[in-house]
Scaffold this active site. Structure first.
Site, PDB file in Angstrom:
ATOM      1  N   ASP A  21      25.333  76.589  27.538  1.00  0.00           N
ATOM      2  CA  ASP A  21      26.372  76.242  26.568  1.00  0.00           C
ATOM      3  C   ASP A  21      25.828  75.234  25.565  1.00  0.00           C
ATOM      4  O   ASP A  21      26.170  74.046  25.575  1.00  0.00           O
ATOM      5  CB  ASP A  21      27.606  75.699  27.294  1.00  0.00           C
ATOM      6  CG  ASP A  21      28.340  76.777  28.070  1.00  0.00           C
ATOM      7  OD1 ASP A  21      28.193  77.961  27.707  1.00  0.00           O
ATOM      8  OD2 ASP A  21      29.055  76.442  29.022  1.00  0.00           O
ATOM      9  N   LEU A  71      31.338  87.076  27.177  1.00  0.00           N
ATOM     10  CA  LEU A  71      32.046  87.233  25.908  1.00  0.00           C
ATOM     11  C   LEU A  71      33.538  87.469  26.103  1.00  0.00           C
ATOM     12  O   LEU A  71      34.291  87.503  25.137  1.00  0.00           O
ATOM     13  CB  LEU A  71      31.438  88.390  25.100  1.00  0.00           C
ATOM     14  CG  LEU A  71      29.951  88.245  24.743  1.00  0.00           C
ATOM     15  CD1 LEU A  71      29.508  89.412  23.871  1.00  0.00           C
ATOM     16  CD2 LEU A  71      29.670  86.921  24.052  1.00  0.00           C
ATOM     17  N   LYS A  72      33.955  87.683  27.352  1.00  0.00           N
ATOM     18  CA  LYS A  72      35.380  87.903  27.663  1.00  0.00           C
ATOM     19  C   LYS A  72      35.986  88.929  26.708  1.00  0.00           C
ATOM     20  O   LYS A  72      36.987  88.672  26.028  1.00  0.00           O
ATOM     21  CB  LYS A  72      36.164  86.582  27.627  1.00  0.00           C
ATOM     22  CG  LYS A  72      35.657  85.535  28.613  1.00  0.00           C
ATOM     23  CD  LYS A  72      36.477  84.267  28.535  1.00  0.00           C
ATOM     24  CE  LYS A  72      35.984  83.225  29.523  1.00  0.00           C
ATOM     25  NZ  LYS A  72      34.625  82.706  29.171  1.00  0.00           N
ATOM     26  N   HIS A  74      38.029  91.546  24.831  1.00  0.00           N
ATOM     27  CA  HIS A  74      39.475  91.788  24.858  1.00  0.00           C
ATOM     28  C   HIS A  74      39.838  92.435  23.525  1.00  0.00           C
ATOM     29  O   HIS A  74      40.101  91.749  22.540  1.00  0.00           O
ATOM     30  CB  HIS A  74      40.223  90.469  25.056  1.00  0.00           C
ATOM     31  CG  HIS A  74      41.696  90.633  25.259  1.00  0.00           C
ATOM     32  ND1 HIS A  74      42.508  89.590  25.622  1.00  0.00           N
ATOM     33  CD2 HIS A  74      42.507  91.716  25.173  1.00  0.00           C
ATOM     34  CE1 HIS A  74      43.758  90.018  25.748  1.00  0.00           C
ATOM     35  NE2 HIS A  74      43.768  91.303  25.462  1.00  0.00           N
ATOM     36  N   ASP A  75      39.841  93.767  23.501  1.00  0.00           N
ATOM     37  CA  ASP A  75      40.077  94.489  22.263  1.00  0.00           C
ATOM     38  C   ASP A  75      40.547  95.900  22.622  1.00  0.00           C
ATOM     39  O   ASP A  75      40.773  96.215  23.797  1.00  0.00           O
ATOM     40  CB  ASP A  75      38.794  94.517  21.422  1.00  0.00           C
ATOM     41  CG  ASP A  75      39.066  94.534  19.928  1.00  0.00           C
ATOM     42  OD1 ASP A  75      39.956  95.299  19.497  1.00  0.00           O
ATOM     43  OD2 ASP A  75      38.395  93.792  19.181  1.00  0.00           O
ATOM     44  N   ILE A  76      40.670  96.765  21.619  1.00  0.00           N
ATOM     45  CA  ILE A  76      41.086  98.127  21.896  1.00  0.00           C
ATOM     46  C   ILE A  76      39.990  98.831  22.698  1.00  0.00           C
ATOM     47  O   ILE A  76      38.811  98.458  22.623  1.00  0.00           O
ATOM     48  CB  ILE A  76      41.417  98.901  20.604  1.00  0.00           C
ATOM     49  CG1 ILE A  76      40.169  99.003  19.717  1.00  0.00           C
ATOM     50  CG2 ILE A  76      42.561  98.200  19.852  1.00  0.00           C
ATOM     51  CD1 ILE A  76      40.381  99.885  18.496  1.00  0.00           C
ATOM     52  N   THR A 128      40.127  79.023  33.679  1.00  0.00           N
ATOM     53  CA  THR A 128      40.303  77.846  34.540  1.00  0.00           C
ATOM     54  C   THR A 128      40.763  76.631  33.748  1.00  0.00           C
ATOM     55  O   THR A 128      41.034  75.586  34.329  1.00  0.00           O
ATOM     56  CB  THR A 128      38.990  77.513  35.281  1.00  0.00           C
ATOM     57  OG1 THR A 128      37.906  77.500  34.359  1.00  0.00           O
ATOM     58  CG2 THR A 128      38.727  78.538  36.376  1.00  0.00           C
ATOM     59  N   ARG A 185      31.991  71.495  39.655  1.00  0.00           N
ATOM     60  CA  ARG A 185      31.242  70.273  39.319  1.00  0.00           C
ATOM     61  C   ARG A 185      31.228  69.345  40.522  1.00  0.00           C
ATOM     62  O   ARG A 185      32.109  69.445  41.391  1.00  0.00           O
ATOM     63  CB  ARG A 185      31.872  69.581  38.111  1.00  0.00           C
ATOM     64  CG  ARG A 185      33.320  69.214  38.291  1.00  0.00           C
ATOM     65  CD  ARG A 185      34.012  69.142  36.947  1.00  0.00           C
ATOM     66  NE  ARG A 185      33.950  70.432  36.282  1.00  0.00           N
ATOM     67  CZ  ARG A 185      33.794  70.591  34.959  1.00  0.00           C
ATOM     68  NH1 ARG A 185      33.685  69.549  34.186  1.00  0.00           N
ATOM     69  NH2 ARG A 185      33.742  71.781  34.431  1.00  0.00           N
ATOM     70  N   GLY A 214      27.691  74.322  34.208  1.00  0.00           N
ATOM     71  CA  GLY A 214      27.340  74.037  32.832  1.00  0.00           C
ATOM     72  C   GLY A 214      26.980  72.579  32.698  1.00  0.00           C
ATOM     73  O   GLY A 214      25.829  72.184  32.762  1.00  0.00           O
TER      74      GLY A 214
END
Length: 237
Positions: A21, A71-72, A74-76, A128, A185, A214
């Protein structure tokens, strides 16, 4: 120095996935150099992928690492299927999509991944960073469990869930279904923008296949070497 790990073949043992990240490729390269021979799995998320694109994936693979491309999606369905095929061509090992995209989207993603071969899909149930409404914790846990059960039935390879939900997911899904847990963590570290957090030891005890780290490894509070020792040695947490 801890020995290198392999994920997910060692069932029941949490494996470390380091999140790159960072905002630029040079910083990702520096982290990879410092973790060479220690960490195998790296997450490339929205920040680095937006900044560097496929070069970020290529950088990890050139150094022998496996890529969790977070990239999560979330689209058509058509768009997501195309993105899945593109990720597979890059040599990505794991790709995330948001299960809120619906059954048609998930089916399209699974079909595209199957055609490409060699890449696993991980479904995100809930971020989260989303807080649990007081008094409704059990209901939210059950929703995560049901989302994972439906995803498994549709052919998704695993889910990204909070540690507290891992046991429920494992109970509802077939053996070999993967659970990757972010928000992990060491004890005493600030939660920052995460709401549902746990220690690496708690993640391993819950049976998570992968532990996402991360700030644990890349943050300024610990050196990389010390951070890895804290993550690896669950008895110290």
């Amino acid at each position: 120095m801890p020995q290198a790990w392999r994920w997910p073949e060692r069932a029941g043992v949490a494996e470390l996935v380091v999140a790159l990240d960072v905002p630029e490729l040079s910083r990702a390269r520096a982290l990879l150099d410092r973790l060479a021979g220690v960490v195998t799995h790296f997450k490339v998320g929205l920040e680095l992928f937006t900044a560097a694109g496929p070069q970020a994936v290529a950088l990890v693979r050139e150094r022998g690492g496996t890529v969790v491309l977070d990239l999560k999606l979330h689209d058509i369905p058509h768009t997501v299927a195309g993105a899945v095929r593109a990720a597979a061509r890059l040599g990505v090992s794991y790709l995330t999509m948001h299960l809120a995209g619906g059954e048609a989207m998930v089916r399209a993603a699974v079909a595209a991944a199957g055609e490409a071969g060699g890449m696993r899909l991980l479904g995100v149930t809930r971020l989260t960073s989303e807080p649990l409404p007081r008094g409704q914790e059990g209901e939210y846990d059950r929703r995560a469990q049901e989302a994972a059960r439906r995803a498994a039935a549709l052919g998704v390879d695993g889910v990204v869930v909070a540690v507290r939900e891992v046991g429920l997911v494992r109970a509802a899904c077939p053996a070999g279904f993967l659970t990757l847990t972010p928000g992990v963590r060491p004890r005493g570290w600030a939660a920052e923008d995460q709401q549902r957090v746990a220690t690496p030891a708690e993640a391993a005890q819950a049976g998570a296949a992968g532990v996402g780290a991360g700030a644990t490894v890349t943050g300024a509070r610990f050196s990389v070497e010390v951070g890895l020792d804290v993550v690896v040695d669950g008895t110290a947490l």
